[in-house]
Design an enzyme around this catalytic site. Sequence first.
Site, mmCIF file in Angstrom:
data_model
loop_
_atom_site.group_PDB
_atom_site.id
_atom_site.type_symbol
_atom_site.label_atom_id
_atom_site.label_comp_id
_atom_site.label_asym_id
_atom_site.label_seq_id
_atom_site.Cartn_x
_atom_site.Cartn_y
_atom_site.Cartn_z
ATOM 1 N N HIS A 1 1.916 4.271 -3.119
ATOM 2 C CA HIS A 1 1.884 5.735 -3.046
ATOM 3 C C HIS A 1 3.161 6.321 -3.644
ATOM 4 O O HIS A 1 3.122 7.260 -4.446
ATOM 5 C CB HIS A 1 1.769 6.199 -1.590
ATOM 6 C CG HIS A 1 0.422 5.993 -0.977
ATOM 7 N ND1 HIS A 1 -0.743 6.318 -1.605
ATOM 8 C CD2 HIS A 1 0.069 5.499 0.241
ATOM 9 C CE1 HIS A 1 -1.772 6.038 -0.812
ATOM 10 N NE2 HIS A 1 -1.298 5.534 0.316
ATOM 11 N N HIS B 1 0.839 -1.204 0.000
ATOM 12 C CA HIS B 1 0.000 0.000 0.000
ATOM 13 C C HIS B 1 0.872 1.251 0.000
ATOM 14 O O HIS B 1 0.677 2.159 -0.830
ATOM 15 C CB HIS B 1 -0.907 -0.037 1.236
ATOM 16 C CG HIS B 1 -1.777 1.161 1.406
ATOM 17 N ND1 HIS B 1 -3.129 1.136 1.147
ATOM 18 C CD2 HIS B 1 -1.501 2.424 1.821
ATOM 19 C CE1 HIS B 1 -3.644 2.329 1.390
ATOM 20 N NE2 HIS B 1 -2.674 3.131 1.803
ATOM 21 N N GLU B 2 1.833 1.307 0.900
ATOM 22 C CA GLU B 2 2.689 2.493 1.015
ATOM 23 C C GLU B 2 3.607 2.648 -0.194
ATOM 24 O O GLU B 2 3.803 3.762 -0.700
ATOM 25 C CB GLU B 2 3.498 2.439 2.308
ATOM 26 C CG GLU B 2 2.673 2.605 3.572
ATOM 27 C CD GLU B 2 1.939 3.936 3.634
ATOM 28 O OE1 GLU B 2 2.409 4.921 3.021
ATOM 29 O OE2 GLU B 2 0.877 3.996 4.276
#
Length: 201
Positions: free
Chosen positions: A8, A4-5
């Site tokens: 980004h 998820h990170e």
Amino acid sequence: VVIHEVSHGLAAYALGDNTAKWMGRLTLNPIKHLDLWGSLIIPAISFAVGGFMFGWAKPVPYNPYNLRNQKYGPAVVGVAGPLSNIFLAIVFGLALRTLPAWVGVAQSEAVVQMVQNFGEIFLFIVQINLLLAVFNLVPIPPLDGSKLLFALLPYRYKYIEAFLEQQGMLLLILFIFFGFHIIFPIINFLFRIIVGQSFFL
């Protein structure tokens, strides 16, 4: 959470910002994404007190002023994380759908047990990724959904953005304690589509 990170950071990098790359955060090494409070202390406390784990990874940094698209760039970076979780849920959900066929052709009890074990793992992966995706799309700062909301918000409603930025943490805490149940039907709906059964049996 790590994927998820990193998503980004990859989205920001694709849009012209090198901050995450310079800081060594475009990696799947979980050590690089550990947050003292979010990855260790808060999960330990929530598990000890409530029997569940709540936490977060260290946010991947990016500079919105480096993005080629100043209006929608932050929204793209924001939704990249939840989209990565939805992608993972779809991949493992589809794999989960194929497991009954493997059980049907299994020649031994050991193989059946192994397939069932994989099924439990895949099921958990789908559940946790859908939870992460839907929760992070809630439009309350600092959650990712707020970036999408702010990009779509007409200029005359910018006062809403200012209010949410100022009161975001308080609103988020209130949501977690009193409004978290609102996202369950959405998670259940997505789970039914991907896996073919209800999340909440």
